[in-house]
Design a protein around this motif. Structure first.
Motif, mmCIF file in Angstrom:
data_model
loop_
_atom_site.group_PDB
_atom_site.id
_atom_site.type_symbol
_atom_site.label_atom_id
_atom_site.label_comp_id
_atom_site.label_asym_id
_atom_site.label_seq_id
_atom_site.Cartn_x
_atom_site.Cartn_y
_atom_site.Cartn_z
ATOM 1 N N VAL A 1 0.859 -1.179 0.000
ATOM 2 C CA VAL A 1 0.000 0.000 0.000
ATOM 3 C C VAL A 1 0.897 1.231 0.000
ATOM 4 C CG1 VAL A 1 -1.731 1.306 1.282
ATOM 5 C CG2 VAL A 1 -1.858 -1.195 1.202
ATOM 6 N N ARG A 2 0.721 2.083 -0.975
ATOM 7 C CA ARG A 2 1.581 3.259 -1.149
ATOM 8 C C ARG A 2 0.809 4.512 -0.763
ATOM 9 N NH1 ARG A 2 6.112 1.687 -4.106
ATOM 10 N NH2 ARG A 2 5.942 -0.512 -4.733
ATOM 11 N N LEU A 3 1.373 5.247 0.186
ATOM 12 C CA LEU A 3 0.706 6.427 0.725
ATOM 13 C C LEU A 3 1.332 7.705 0.184
ATOM 14 C CD1 LEU A 3 0.842 4.059 3.077
ATOM 15 C CD2 LEU A 3 -0.317 5.793 4.410
ATOM 16 N N GLN A 4 0.558 8.766 0.252
ATOM 17 C CA GLN A 4 1.043 10.107 -0.071
ATOM 18 C C GLN A 4 0.534 11.052 1.007
ATOM 19 O OE1 GLN A 4 -0.414 12.692 -3.548
ATOM 20 N NE2 GLN A 4 1.542 11.902 -4.298
ATOM 21 N N ILE A 5 1.445 11.821 1.590
ATOM 22 C CA ILE A 5 1.109 12.764 2.654
ATOM 23 C C ILE A 5 1.241 14.173 2.113
ATOM 24 C CG2 ILE A 5 1.623 13.523 5.003
ATOM 25 C CD1 ILE A 5 3.132 10.850 5.370
ATOM 26 N N GLY A 6 0.182 14.965 2.261
ATOM 27 C CA GLY A 6 0.218 16.348 1.816
ATOM 28 C C GLY A 6 -0.156 17.307 2.927
ATOM 29 N N VAL A 7 0.513 18.451 2.973
ATOM 30 C CA VAL A 7 0.178 19.526 3.898
ATOM 31 C C VAL A 7 -0.093 20.773 3.064
ATOM 32 C CG1 VAL A 7 0.929 20.974 5.827
ATOM 33 C CG2 VAL A 7 1.582 18.550 5.754
ATOM 34 N N GLY B 1 5.704 27.999 0.529
ATOM 35 C CA GLY B 1 6.702 29.027 0.280
ATOM 36 C C GLY B 1 7.506 29.432 1.493
ATOM 37 N N GLY B 2 7.329 28.717 2.614
ATOM 38 C CA GLY B 2 8.086 29.039 3.821
ATOM 39 C C GLY B 2 8.722 27.800 4.416
ATOM 40 N N ARG B 3 9.570 28.010 5.413
ATOM 41 C CA ARG B 3 10.253 26.917 6.086
ATOM 42 C C ARG B 3 9.457 26.533 7.328
ATOM 43 N NH1 ARG B 3 15.385 25.867 4.838
ATOM 44 N NH2 ARG B 3 16.135 25.637 6.982
ATOM 45 N N ARG B 4 9.110 25.250 7.430
ATOM 46 C CA ARG B 4 8.183 24.787 8.454
ATOM 47 C C ARG B 4 8.739 23.566 9.170
ATOM 48 N NH1 ARG B 4 3.007 25.673 7.036
ATOM 49 N NH2 ARG B 4 2.539 24.614 8.988
ATOM 50 N N THR B 5 8.321 23.401 10.430
ATOM 51 C CA THR B 5 8.705 22.205 11.184
ATOM 52 C C THR B 5 7.440 21.421 11.569
ATOM 53 O OG1 THR B 5 8.808 23.569 13.194
ATOM 54 C CG2 THR B 5 10.891 23.113 12.045
ATOM 55 N N PHE B 6 6.705 21.882 12.601
ATOM 56 C CA PHE B 6 5.492 21.192 13.013
ATOM 57 C C PHE B 6 4.262 21.963 12.521
ATOM 58 C CE2 PHE B 6 8.841 19.666 15.770
ATOM 59 C CZ PHE B 6 8.609 18.292 15.759
ATOM 60 N N LEU B 7 3.072 21.432 12.791
ATOM 61 C CA LEU B 7 1.847 21.981 12.212
ATOM 62 C C LEU B 7 1.464 23.312 12.850
ATOM 63 C CD1 LEU B 7 -0.304 18.730 11.988
ATOM 64 C CD2 LEU B 7 0.822 19.934 10.097
ATOM 65 N N GLU B 8 0.974 24.220 12.009
ATOM 66 C CA GLU B 8 0.470 25.512 12.458
ATOM 67 C C GLU B 8 -1.051 25.521 12.359
ATOM 68 O OE1 GLU B 8 2.370 28.500 10.145
ATOM 69 O OE2 GLU B 8 4.393 27.980 10.832
ATOM 70 N N ASP B 9 -1.693 26.414 13.100
ATOM 71 C CA ASP B 9 -3.149 26.546 13.019
ATOM 72 C C ASP B 9 -3.551 26.859 11.577
ATOM 73 O OD1 ASP B 9 -3.213 26.111 15.723
ATOM 74 O OD2 ASP B 9 -3.540 28.215 16.267
ATOM 75 N N GLY B 10 -4.589 26.213 11.109
ATOM 76 C CA GLY B 10 -5.056 26.399 9.736
ATOM 77 C C GLY B 10 -4.497 25.397 8.756
ATOM 78 N N ASP B 11 -3.443 24.678 9.122
ATOM 79 C CA ASP B 11 -2.886 23.671 8.218
ATOM 80 C C ASP B 11 -3.892 22.558 7.969
ATOM 81 O OD1 ASP B 11 -0.479 24.962 7.957
ATOM 82 O OD2 ASP B 11 0.613 23.663 9.358
ATOM 83 N N GLU B 12 -3.927 22.072 6.727
ATOM 84 C CA GLU B 12 -4.754 20.920 6.391
ATOM 85 C C GLU B 12 -3.858 19.787 5.916
ATOM 86 O OE1 GLU B 12 -9.005 20.158 4.391
ATOM 87 O OE2 GLU B 12 -7.526 20.961 2.989
ATOM 88 N N VAL B 13 -4.018 18.625 6.553
ATOM 89 C CA VAL B 13 -3.243 17.433 6.225
ATOM 90 C C VAL B 13 -4.149 16.456 5.498
ATOM 91 C CG1 VAL B 13 -1.871 15.520 7.131
ATOM 92 C CG2 VAL B 13 -1.808 17.763 8.267
ATOM 93 N N VAL B 14 -3.681 15.939 4.362
ATOM 94 C CA VAL B 14 -4.433 14.956 3.588
ATOM 95 C C VAL B 14 -3.515 13.771 3.302
ATOM 96 C CG1 VAL B 14 -5.744 14.473 1.498
ATOM 97 C CG2 VAL B 14 -5.829 16.756 2.509
ATOM 98 N N ILE B 15 -3.949 12.583 3.701
ATOM 99 C CA ILE B 15 -3.213 11.357 3.423
ATOM 100 C C ILE B 15 -4.068 10.498 2.499
ATOM 101 C CG2 ILE B 15 -2.118 9.296 4.407
ATOM 102 C CD1 ILE B 15 -1.933 10.853 7.067
ATOM 103 N N THR B 16 -3.496 10.053 1.382
ATOM 104 C CA THR B 16 -4.181 9.183 0.435
ATOM 105 C C THR B 16 -3.346 7.921 0.249
ATOM 106 O OG1 THR B 16 -3.085 10.238 -1.461
ATOM 107 C CG2 THR B 16 -5.217 11.142 -0.781
ATOM 108 N N ALA B 17 -3.932 6.917 -0.380
ATOM 109 C CA ALA B 17 -3.182 5.675 -0.609
ATOM 110 C C ALA B 17 -3.846 4.852 -1.695
ATOM 111 C CB ALA B 17 -3.089 4.848 0.672
ATOM 112 N N THR B 18 -3.029 4.056 -2.380
ATOM 113 C CA THR B 18 -3.501 3.097 -3.369
ATOM 114 C C THR B 18 -2.710 1.805 -3.219
ATOM 115 O OG1 THR B 18 -1.946 3.935 -5.031
ATOM 116 C CG2 THR B 18 -4.184 4.845 -5.069
ATOM 117 N N ALA B 19 -3.262 0.733 -3.785
ATOM 118 C CA ALA B 19 -2.613 -0.569 -3.787
ATOM 119 C C ALA B 19 -2.882 -1.239 -5.133
ATOM 120 C CB ALA B 19 -3.166 -1.434 -2.652
#
Length: 430
Positions: free
Chosen positions: A301-307, A375-393
């Protein structure tokens, strides 16, 4: 070819693009509402949903009532013979081998997926989170125990896990409020406030259907007689709260505030072509965990993580050291019973490269190597960030099986979690 290879599936008469990951080879199950607010159970097919709560009594009137409550609970408890029978019936109804008269009957129970608001599809009984990626465990060991063995002495002898909070497992699209708790500063002072190091963990979740009695063990060979299917998980983590609290009893407030899951449960039957051998193990696992003589339960199962629309990692579940079958065998070896709706997650899925790490703490190496996001340098999540994880097999004959998505947006501390505001099918995959 995988040991349980299936023939090429029939094509569906439901309009969709040929490579749709929710094609007839997938047929995941979920719960949803429409404008009337009544929970229903459905099967996704392309960009449509087959309303099983309405279709099952009409198209299979002699069968047991499994879907009238709008939850998967009754269906999960029914067991493998019912799982197979329903999947075969739904496949037949949606196959292009049906004549036009039969299609017209089924067409009356289809609705556009965009009209649905997805719900948590089953009642979560117990929740267990594992720690099954050697790469993830080793990365964290190198960060926090420099100069020592990055893996603890027990790690390669059993799947490490902890009991989580079932009541805070939420469906994809639910807003995640930044948690608050105690933190310890670098100078040693203890402070209280919102987490400053909010993180993600990309995982797979496994849904138990058939329960067991107290003291009944589930061997490796019985995994698919108890586990119905798979979904995506984002096990949100407050790293600063967790770091201060976890000794001696492990994660607590740093993990229990929210765990997001995708709303579509993909049955194990759809993942037969994705089964693969897990990585080599050394030392050889003890007898009840030794899967060398069993059909493999590694999964490609191959995942993709987006912020915020930026892809930050692409891990693969095939890299996981411990399989879900071993996790279930270990979870029940002491005699602990299973309940319908028990849910266990794999732990962070991380691979051997920087591009395959499944958490921000690894991707930024504990905040020392920021990522380029928005467009900026980031470490951990900030307020307003949206995380989307998808996957296929991989599916049969070159098809693709989709696991959909798990999505969540971070809200400032002090707010309340909310479900998605507008009706939508939260598994858009193209």
């Amino acid at each position: 070819m995988p040991p349980h290879s299936t023939p090429r599936p029939a094509r569906s008469w439901v309009p969709m693009r040929p490579d749709h990951p929710f094609g007839i080879q997938t047929l995941p199950y979920g719960s949803f509402t429409r404008s009337d607010g009544r929970p229903r159970t459905g099967v996704a097919i392309g960009d449509h949903i087959l309303d099983l709560s309405a279709a099952w009594p009409a198209l299979a009137p002699a069968e047991e009532d499994l879907f009238s409550t709008g939850s998967l609970d009754r269906f999960l408890a029914a067991g493998p013979s019912s799982w197979d029978r329903v999947r075969s019936a739904v496949t037949r109804w949606l196959s292009d081998e049906n004549d036009e008269r039969e299609r017209e009957h089924v067409r009356g129970f289809l609705l556009p997926a965009a009209e649905a608001t997805m719900l948590l599809p089953f009642t979560v009984a117990d929740y267990v989170d594992f720690y099954a990626s050697e790469h993830h465990a080793a990365n964290l060991g190198m960060m926090f125990r420099p100069g020592a063995d990055p893996l603890t002495a027990n790690w390669k002898h059993m799947p490490i896990g902890y009991h989580g909070r079932a009541g805070t497992v939420v469906v994809s699209g639910t807003t995640i409020t930044r948690p608050q708790g105690q933190r310890r500063t670098a100078e040693g002072a203890v402070t209280v406030g919102p987490s400053l190091r909010l993180d993600i963990e990309a995982e797979l979740g496994f849904v138990v259907g058939v329960p067991t009695t107290l003291s009944e063990q589930v061997p490796l060979s019985a995994f698919d007689r108890h586990v119905f299917g798979v979904c995506l998980v984002n096990d949100w983590s407050a790293r600063d709260i967790q770091a201060w609290e976890y000794v001696p009893l492990g994660p607590f407030l740093g993990k229990s505030f929210a765990t997001s899951v995708s709303p579509w449960i993909v049955p194990l039957a759809a993942l037969q072509e994705a089964r693969t051998a897990p990585p080599p193990r050394s030392p050889r696992p003890v007898a009840y965990l030794d899967d060398s003589g069993e059909a493999p339960w590694g999964l490609d199962v191959r995942l993709q993580i987006g912020v915020n629309g930026t892809t930050i990692s692409e891990p693969c579940f095939a890299d996981m050291y411990w399989t879900a079958a071993q996790q279930l065998a270990h979870m029940t070896f002491n005699g602990a019973s299973l309940r319908t709706g028990d849910f266990f997650a794999s732990g962070t899925i991380s691979g051997p490269t920087e591009q395959s790490r499944g958490s921000l703490i690894e991707l930024t190496w504990n905040g020392r190597e920021p990522l380029e996001i928005d467009g900026g340098r980031r470490t951990f999540l900030e307020d307003g960030d949206e995380v989307v994880i998808t996957a296929t097999a991989p599916g049969p004959a070159g098809t693709v099986v989709g696991l959909g998505e798990v999505r969540g947006r971070v809200a400032p501390a002090g707010g309340r979690a909310t479900a998605p505001r507008e009706p939508r099918h939260s598994e858009r995959q193209g």
